[in-house]
Design an enzyme around this catalytic site. Structure first.
Site, PDB file in Angstrom:
ATOM      1  N   HIS A 195     -63.702  51.957  -9.902  1.00 52.39           N
ATOM      2  CA  HIS A 195     -64.402  51.128 -10.876  1.00 52.39           C
ATOM      3  C   HIS A 195     -64.808  49.776 -10.319  1.00 52.39           C
ATOM      4  CE1 HIS A 195     -65.657  49.279 -14.559  1.00 52.39           C
ATOM      5  NE2 HIS A 195     -64.796  48.306 -14.376  1.00 52.39           N
ATOM      6  N   CYS A 196     -64.098  49.266  -9.327  1.00 49.80           N
ATOM      7  CA  CYS A 196     -64.260  47.856  -8.971  1.00 49.80           C
ATOM      8  C   CYS A 196     -65.318  47.574  -7.909  1.00 49.80           C
ATOM      9  CB  CYS A 196     -62.917  47.296  -8.510  1.00 49.80           C
ATOM     10  SG  CYS A 196     -61.671  47.296  -9.814  1.00 49.80           S
ATOM     11  N   ILE A 197     -65.104  48.052  -6.690  1.00 49.70           N
ATOM     12  CA  ILE A 197     -65.946  47.611  -5.573  1.00 49.70           C
ATOM     13  C   ILE A 197     -67.408  48.038  -5.710  1.00 49.70           C
ATOM     14  CG2 ILE A 197     -66.193  47.589  -3.068  1.00 49.70           C
ATOM     15  CD1 ILE A 197     -63.245  47.997  -2.804  1.00 49.70           C
TER      16      ILE A 197
ATOM     17  N   ILE B   7     -69.072  48.127  -8.379  1.00 53.13           N
ATOM     18  CA  ILE B   7     -69.651  47.480  -9.557  1.00 53.13           C
ATOM     19  C   ILE B   7     -69.591  45.963  -9.495  1.00 53.13           C
ATOM     20  CG2 ILE B   7     -69.296  47.165 -12.044  1.00 53.13           C
ATOM     21  CD1 ILE B   7     -68.594  50.117 -12.208  1.00 53.13           C
ATOM     22  N   ASP B   8     -68.466  45.420  -9.052  1.00 54.75           N
ATOM     23  CA  ASP B   8     -68.246  43.969  -9.081  1.00 54.75           C
ATOM     24  C   ASP B   8     -69.362  43.148  -8.440  1.00 54.75           C
ATOM     25  OD1 ASP B   8     -65.969  44.540 -10.381  1.00 54.75           O
ATOM     26  OD2 ASP B   8     -64.616  43.514  -9.013  1.00 54.75           O
TER      27      ASP B   8
END
Length: 433
Positions: free
Chosen positions: A271-273, A275-276
């Site tokens: 979910h993080c890298i 999208i962030d």
């Protein structure tokens, strides 16, 4: 208000509400329950709340026995009814924050959650956001919605931001043992949020504001994004030069200082890298700032599935076969090894791109036996993992599950494109990507 809240925490009289019972919310819910707190889990997905009520797990690395122990205490309940928020002293929001079709922040889950909670707010509550987002979301998006019913932040209720730091299936760290950052919109709010989390987390790192907490989150994830982009670019460059980037990294990491290993792959997942970077670059434009370095890293990382598809075409050509009509077996649907988490997995991008070019793609993943419905790839829902057998024109390794190391690739006599440096047998039929 602060004194009374802290007393309720110390006496285990404070009820904790967790909104969003996924990879972040569920383990946090269990942590509070295991420390003696009454916990209410809120989610719009009735299948999740029903599973928890019946002591079942829907996340592979969280055993059902752990859920059953917490449910058996009578301190845990899960519901889709957001009126339950009124009975909670602290409400921790752990909902998804995806990207829109235009690769812009989609805060609809945060917004809808706050709108669902707002009518049930009462004086003396603490609202904490843990969802991954850009700095400023807490003050600019959450607070105005929560205040619509007449209550005021820091006068009637507290607001804080504490970025999640989950890494699914990690064995050396857990939710409880990872130091946690927290920032609030007031000193009293910070004191209450810090004291609450201290009951379940080994160490708290208080910061001056939710914005600093958000900046901390984006900094860490952009660090990884940029370094992964660098090694992905080196992979493409070194491949042209006949150099194995994996061997380079293994040699480089023997240096005991000034180096941290990062590894190439078929694209970013989780979910993080993936999208962030888009959250921060979008927000930065509001301040007239162009985040060139971060955007370039994003471009490199998002281009890797195209590089892998080109490599697949190149390898098939070596064996006199076109991509169109070729039967390809993709190994690994999860975004990282040994988990069932397929959020933003590059494997989906690979399947999509290969099928657009006419290939017939099947997948094998012992951790994802059936593709679950998702926002972006709903059309793949219900597709099932197939056994690893001979008869394919090419095998594409996308995830480095430990289970794949037991496959006798040599006996399959099939070309293998390996994006994870996983295959150790197969001889001249193995090609890195």
């Amino acid at each position: 208000m602060k004194k009374e809240f802290i007393q309720k925490i110390d006496k285990r009289e404070a009820v904790v509400g967790i909104v969003g019972l996924g990879y972040v919310g569920l383990p946090l819910m269990l942590c509070f329950a295991e420390k003696g707190f009454s916990v209410v889990g809120l989610d719009v997905d009735a299948a999740k709340t029903e599973a928890l009520t019946n002591g079942k797990s829907y996340i592979k690395h969280i055993p059902a026995e752990r859920i059953q122990r917490s449910v058996a205490t009578g301190r845990v309940r899960a519901t889709v009814d957001y009126t339950a928020a009124r009975g909670c002293d602290a409400i921790i929001i752990c909902v998804p924050t995806p990207l829109s079709k235009n690769r812009e922040p989609d805060l609809s889950y945060i917004v809808s959650t706050c709108e669902a909670i707002a009518p049930h707010l009462r004086r003396g509550q603490l609202i904490v956001l843990e969802s991954t987002t850009y700095p400023g979301t807490t003050e600019e998006v959450m607070v105005p919605i929560l205040e619509k019913q007449g209550l005021k932040a820091d006068k009637d209720f507290y607001v804080a931001f504490s970025p999640e730091r989950e890494d699914p299936n990690r064995t050396d760290f857990s939710t409880e043992s990872i130091p946690k950052v927290v920032g609030a919109t007031s000193e009293d709010g910070l004191a209450v949020a810090k004291h609450l989390y201290e009951q379940v987390i080994v160490k708290m790192i208080p910061v001056s504001s939710p914005r600093v907490g958000g900046g901390n989150e984006t900094h860490g994830k952009h660090l990884r994004s940029v370094n992964i982009a660098l090694v992905n670019e080196l992979k493409v460059t070194f491949m042209k030069m006949g150099i194995d980037v994996w061997e380079v990294v293994e040699a480089a990491k023997t240096k005991p200082f000034g180096y941290m290993p990062f590894y190439p792959g078929p694209g970013l997942g989780g979910h993080c890298i993936p999208i962030d970077p888009f959250y921060l670059t979008w927000k930065a434009r509001e301040y007239g700032v162009t985040t060139k370095f971060i955007e370039l890293a994003g471009e490199i990382n998002t281009s890797m599935p195209d590089f892998v598809v080109s490599r697949v075409m190149e390898v098939l050509n070596k064996f006199g076969k076109p991509l169109k009509g070729s039967k390809i077996l993709l190994l690994g649907l999860a975004y990282k090894a040994n988990v069932d988490d397929d959020r933003e997995s590059p494997s989906y991008h690979l399947i999509e791109k290969l099928e657009e070019k006419g290939a017939e793609v099947s997948y094998h993943d012992p951790h994802v036996p059936v593709i679950r419905p998702s926002r972006e790839y709903a059309r793949y829902a219900g597709r099932k993992s197939v056994p690893v057998t001979a008869g394919y024109d090419l095998i594409l390794v996308s995830t480095a599950h430990d289970a794949f190391q037991a496959i006798d690739f040599a006996s399959l006599k099939t070309p293998v494109v390996d994006t994870r440096n996983l295959v150790r047998n197969g001889g001249e039929l193995i090609f890195k990507a």
